[in-house]
Design a protein around this motif. Structure first.
Motif, PDB file in Angstrom:
ATOM      1  N   SER A  72      20.568 -10.282   0.352  1.00  0.00           N
ATOM      2  CA  SER A  72      20.552  -8.979   1.015  1.00  0.00           C
ATOM      3  C   SER A  72      21.950  -8.639   1.510  1.00  0.00           C
ATOM      4  CB  SER A  72      19.534  -8.951   2.165  1.00  0.00           C
ATOM      5  OG  SER A  72      20.081  -9.388   3.372  1.00  0.00           O
ATOM      6  N   PHE A  73      22.220  -7.314   1.598  1.00  0.00           N
ATOM      7  CA  PHE A  73      23.547  -6.824   1.983  1.00  0.00           C
ATOM      8  C   PHE A  73      23.427  -5.346   2.326  1.00  0.00           C
ATOM      9  CE2 PHE A  73      22.809  -6.793  -2.551  1.00  0.00           C
ATOM     10  CZ  PHE A  73      23.098  -5.491  -2.937  1.00  0.00           C
ATOM     11  N   GLU A  74      24.440  -4.815   3.002  1.00  0.00           N
ATOM     12  CA  GLU A  74      24.485  -3.392   3.343  1.00  0.00           C
ATOM     13  C   GLU A  74      25.222  -2.626   2.250  1.00  0.00           C
ATOM     14  OE1 GLU A  74      23.187  -1.707   6.043  1.00  0.00           O
ATOM     15  OE2 GLU A  74      22.227  -3.576   6.716  1.00  0.00           O
ATOM     16  N   ASN A  75      24.699  -1.471   1.923  1.00  0.00           N
ATOM     17  CA  ASN A  75      25.339  -0.616   0.926  1.00  0.00           C
ATOM     18  C   ASN A  75      25.173   0.839   1.354  1.00  0.00           C
ATOM     19  OD1 ASN A  75      26.594   0.192  -1.484  1.00  0.00           O
ATOM     20  ND2 ASN A  75      24.619   0.438  -2.506  1.00  0.00           N
ATOM     21  N   ASN A  76      26.286   1.461   1.778  1.00  0.00           N
ATOM     22  CA  ASN A  76      26.260   2.861   2.236  1.00  0.00           C
ATOM     23  C   ASN A  76      25.205   3.096   3.314  1.00  0.00           C
ATOM     24  OD1 ASN A  76      28.299   3.622   0.404  1.00  0.00           O
ATOM     25  ND2 ASN A  76      26.790   3.872  -1.240  1.00  0.00           N
ATOM     26  N   GLY A  77      25.158   2.177   4.284  1.00  0.00           N
ATOM     27  CA  GLY A  77      24.261   2.344   5.422  1.00  0.00           C
ATOM     28  C   GLY A  77      22.824   1.945   5.173  1.00  0.00           C
ATOM     29  N   GLU A  78      22.531   1.457   3.984  1.00  0.00           N
ATOM     30  CA  GLU A  78      21.181   0.993   3.680  1.00  0.00           C
ATOM     31  C   GLU A  78      21.209  -0.498   3.388  1.00  0.00           C
ATOM     32  OE1 GLU A  78      18.294   4.357   1.882  1.00  0.00           O
ATOM     33  OE2 GLU A  78      19.566   3.339   0.425  1.00  0.00           O
ATOM     34  N   ARG A  79      20.153  -1.197   3.825  1.00  0.00           N
ATOM     35  CA  ARG A  79      20.035  -2.616   3.490  1.00  0.00           C
ATOM     36  C   ARG A  79      19.425  -2.721   2.107  1.00  0.00           C
ATOM     37  NH1 ARG A  79      22.779  -6.625   6.161  1.00  0.00           N
ATOM     38  NH2 ARG A  79      22.300  -8.525   5.025  1.00  0.00           N
ATOM     39  N   LEU A  91       5.078  -5.674  17.627  1.00  0.00           N
ATOM     40  CA  LEU A  91       4.476  -5.429  18.940  1.00  0.00           C
ATOM     41  C   LEU A  91       5.219  -4.348  19.705  1.00  0.00           C
ATOM     42  CD1 LEU A  91       3.509  -9.036  20.096  1.00  0.00           C
ATOM     43  CD2 LEU A  91       2.086  -7.306  18.987  1.00  0.00           C
ATOM     44  N   GLU A  92       6.505  -4.149  19.383  1.00  0.00           N
ATOM     45  CA  GLU A  92       7.276  -3.072  20.026  1.00  0.00           C
ATOM     46  C   GLU A  92       7.142  -1.747  19.268  1.00  0.00           C
ATOM     47  OE1 GLU A  92      11.260  -3.736  21.223  1.00  0.00           O
ATOM     48  OE2 GLU A  92      10.631  -5.113  22.810  1.00  0.00           O
ATOM     49  N   GLY A  93       6.401  -1.766  18.159  1.00  0.00           N
ATOM     50  CA  GLY A  93       6.203  -0.542  17.380  1.00  0.00           C
ATOM     51  C   GLY A  93       7.451  -0.088  16.644  1.00  0.00           C
ATOM     52  N   LYS A  94       8.338  -1.035  16.315  1.00  0.00           N
ATOM     53  CA  LYS A  94       9.589  -0.702  15.632  1.00  0.00           C
ATOM     54  C   LYS A  94       9.528  -1.097  14.161  1.00  0.00           C
ATOM     55  CE  LYS A  94      12.403  -1.100  19.817  1.00  0.00           C
ATOM     56  NZ  LYS A  94      13.475  -1.837  20.524  1.00  0.00           N
ATOM     57  N   ILE A  95      10.363  -0.477  13.360  1.00  0.00           N
ATOM     58  CA  ILE A  95      10.393  -0.744  11.919  1.00  0.00           C
ATOM     59  C   ILE A  95      10.746  -2.221  11.679  1.00  0.00           C
ATOM     60  CG2 ILE A  95      11.739  -0.327   9.820  1.00  0.00           C
ATOM     61  CD1 ILE A  95      11.949   2.636  10.832  1.00  0.00           C
ATOM     62  N   ASN A  96       9.947  -2.861  10.834  1.00  0.00           N
ATOM     63  CA  ASN A  96      10.262  -4.250  10.476  1.00  0.00           C
ATOM     64  C   ASN A  96      10.236  -4.505   8.961  1.00  0.00           C
ATOM     65  OD1 ASN A  96       7.504  -4.239  10.030  1.00  0.00           O
ATOM     66  ND2 ASN A  96       7.019  -5.836  11.536  1.00  0.00           N
ATOM     67  N   VAL A  97       9.914  -3.475   8.177  1.00  0.00           N
ATOM     68  CA  VAL A  97      10.000  -3.577   6.719  1.00  0.00           C
ATOM     69  C   VAL A  97      10.752  -2.349   6.210  1.00  0.00           C
ATOM     70  CG1 VAL A  97       8.753  -3.783   4.534  1.00  0.00           C
ATOM     71  CG2 VAL A  97       7.820  -4.863   6.584  1.00  0.00           C
ATOM     72  N   LEU A  98      11.785  -2.585   5.410  1.00  0.00           N
ATOM     73  CA  LEU A  98      12.693  -1.518   4.994  1.00  0.00           C
ATOM     74  C   LEU A  98      12.385  -1.039   3.573  1.00  0.00           C
ATOM     75  CD1 LEU A  98      15.947  -3.265   6.282  1.00  0.00           C
ATOM     76  CD2 LEU A  98      14.726  -1.387   7.414  1.00  0.00           C
ATOM     77  N   ARG A  99      12.198   0.266   3.416  1.00  0.00           N
ATOM     78  CA  ARG A  99      11.910   0.834   2.090  1.00  0.00           C
ATOM     79  C   ARG A  99      13.082   0.639   1.131  1.00  0.00           C
ATOM     80  NH1 ARG A  99      14.870   5.074   1.259  1.00  0.00           N
ATOM     81  NH2 ARG A  99      15.749   6.243   3.009  1.00  0.00           N
ATOM     82  N   SER A 100      14.311   0.604   1.681  1.00  0.00           N
ATOM     83  CA  SER A 100      15.484   0.416   0.816  1.00  0.00           C
ATOM     84  C   SER A 100      15.471  -0.962   0.159  1.00  0.00           C
ATOM     85  CB  SER A 100      16.776   0.579   1.630  1.00  0.00           C
ATOM     86  OG  SER A 100      16.861  -0.388   2.660  1.00  0.00           O
ATOM     87  N   VAL A 101      14.735  -1.882   0.758  1.00  0.00           N
ATOM     88  CA  VAL A 101      14.611  -3.239   0.238  1.00  0.00           C
ATOM     89  C   VAL A 101      13.438  -3.360  -0.727  1.00  0.00           C
ATOM     90  CG1 VAL A 101      13.986  -5.601   0.905  1.00  0.00           C
ATOM     91  CG2 VAL A 101      15.721  -4.353   2.209  1.00  0.00           C
ATOM     92  N   SER A 159       0.825  -1.214   0.000  1.00  0.00           N
ATOM     93  CA  SER A 159       0.000   0.000   0.000  1.00  0.00           C
ATOM     94  C   SER A 159       0.858   1.263   0.000  1.00  0.00           C
ATOM     95  CB  SER A 159      -0.939   0.011   1.214  1.00  0.00           C
ATOM     96  OG  SER A 159      -0.226   0.296   2.415  1.00  0.00           O
ATOM     97  N   LEU A 160       2.124   1.111   0.422  1.00  0.00           N
ATOM     98  CA  LEU A 160       3.074   2.225   0.408  1.00  0.00           C
ATOM     99  C   LEU A 160       3.934   2.202  -0.861  1.00  0.00           C
ATOM    100  CD1 LEU A 160       4.194   2.054   4.158  1.00  0.00           C
ATOM    101  CD2 LEU A 160       2.836   3.873   3.101  1.00  0.00           C
ATOM    102  N   LYS A 161       3.407   1.543  -1.906  1.00  0.00           N
ATOM    103  CA  LYS A 161       4.047   1.483  -3.238  1.00  0.00           C
ATOM    104  C   LYS A 161       5.295   0.615  -3.247  1.00  0.00           C
ATOM    105  CE  LYS A 161       0.984   4.571  -4.463  1.00  0.00           C
ATOM    106  NZ  LYS A 161      -0.272   4.092  -5.111  1.00  0.00           N
ATOM    107  N   GLY A 162       5.423  -0.293  -2.244  1.00  0.00           N
ATOM    108  CA  GLY A 162       6.567  -1.196  -2.209  1.00  0.00           C
ATOM    109  C   GLY A 162       6.249  -2.526  -2.853  1.00  0.00           C
TER     110      GLY A 162
END
Length: 360
Positions: free
Chosen positions: A168-175, A332-342, A135-138
């Motif tokens: 998956s891998f890190e690239n310039n601080g983004e996953r 449940l902790e209200g933390k990010i669990n899906v990354l837009r960079s991915v 729904s967020l265009k991902g």
């Protein structure tokens, strides 16, 4: 320090069954940790496998019925496993089973009604982790990279070889993560024609010869030229890959041999394209990591500067169930669990629907 006791459920595109992982997950000194305490695999009956496989073709009422029926089945399997554990769990995190995935049309659907699941097993449930991102265009996929970042950060690359292959891998601080292409899906397609569930250790594939024409056609598929973020699935396989496999005059062993070479060439290409260190470590999990011929060819294609790390069998088979348990904790902790960079969404999200059991 709170330790979450979570039952993670995963059903993938390979349609081999339901993976269940009872996990302890906790955060300590800013780092997430895990312990997979117990696991169970429930193979699908032929009837269930065909039901799920053909869900994409069902009418809307029949699809809605399957959504409820499968949710009840998940609840029954979960309750039985929890009873065997003789231990209290905090909640269940369920991936469900993907029946439709067309993010370009804003559509994704995971079978396994969360409310029915919760009612059946009497436990809180977190599920439907893809819809919000779409729904967020991902792309709504892949989702496992949040676990790669938080639980397996010591590796330069994390490769999953399920029905499809993703990295998956890190690239310039983004996953960064995306679906490379195929893994076990085409191999299973061929072995099923022989009445086999799978090719043990890739021995049949090892006995085959390379079909150069098929390899060239597979490597020329348009999907591989598309930029990431990108994801693929069963629809792409049946429409673009199956016709090439069926048109080949090679033996079943030749086709398996060629497909493994193709899969490994695409993985190695992706790794080399994004590698920027003299030496790298790549963690391989998913059913493909249990195929010795697959792993032999993959190391050959990766070359000497990239170390292929194959963990213990439990992590190979249940890493995805573990990561969905983690995603449930983060939800449940209200933390990010899906990354837009991915996924390519317009923003990161805290995704998943929460259901509490309702008694009659």
């Amino acid at each position: 320090m709170s330790i979450y006791k979570v039952l993670g459920l995963m059903s993938g595109t390979s349609l081999d069954g339901l993976d269940m992982a009872y996990c302890h997950i906790w955060e300590e000194n800013g780092h997430w940790n895990f312990d997979i305490k117990q696991t169970k695999d429930i193979p699908y009956s032929d009837e269930m496998r065909n039901y799920l496989k053909n869900a994409i073709y069902l009418s809307e009422p029949d699809h809605a019925q399957l959504h409820q029926d499968y949710g009840k089945w998940l609840g029954e399997q979960s309750k039985q496993f929890i009873d065997e554990l003789e231990e209290e769990i905090d909640f269940i995190a369920s991936h469900g089973h993907t029946s439709h995935h067309r993010p370009e049309d804003g559509i994704t659907f995971q079978l396994g009604d969360g409310q029915v699941l919760a009612n059946t097993c009497g436990k809180q449930v977190v599920c439907d982790f893809r819809t919000k991102d779409v729904s967020l265009k991902g792309q709504g996929a892949p989702l496992v990279p949040i676990g790669d970042r938080l639980l397996f950060h010591e590796f330069d690359f994390c490769l999953n070889l399920g029905g499809i292959s993703n990295i998956s891998f890190e690239n310039n601080g983004e996953r960064i993560a995306y679906d490379i292409g195929m893994a076990n899906m085409p191999l299973n397609y061929i072995t099923h024609q022989l009445g086999l569930s799978y090719d043990e250790n890739g021995e049949l594939a090892r006995s085959g010869s390379l079909d150069h024409d098929l390899l060239k056609k597979l490597n020329s598929l348009e999907y591989y030229c598309s930029p990431h973020p990108k994801s693929t699935g069963y629809e792409w396989f049946t429409s673009k890959v199956v016709p090439l496999i069926d048109a080949s005059s090679g033996t079943h062993a030749d086709k398996l041999h060629t497909l493994i070479h193709h899969n490994c060439e695409q993985v190695a290409f992706s790794v080399r394209k994004h590698g920027n260190k003299p030496t790298s470590r790549l963690l391989a999990t998913g059913g493909g990591a249990l195929n010795q011929f697959f792993m032999d060819i993959l190391q050959e294609k990766l070359g000497p500067t990239i170390e292929l790390v194959i963990p213990d069998k439990i992590l190979i088979e249940y890493k995805e169930a573990l990561v969905f348990a983690l995603m449930g904790v983060l939800r449940l902790e209200g933390k990010i669990n899906v990354l837009r960079s991915v996924t390519g969404a317009i923003q990161d999200s805290c995704s998943g629907e929460v259901f509490f059991p309702i008694s009659d």
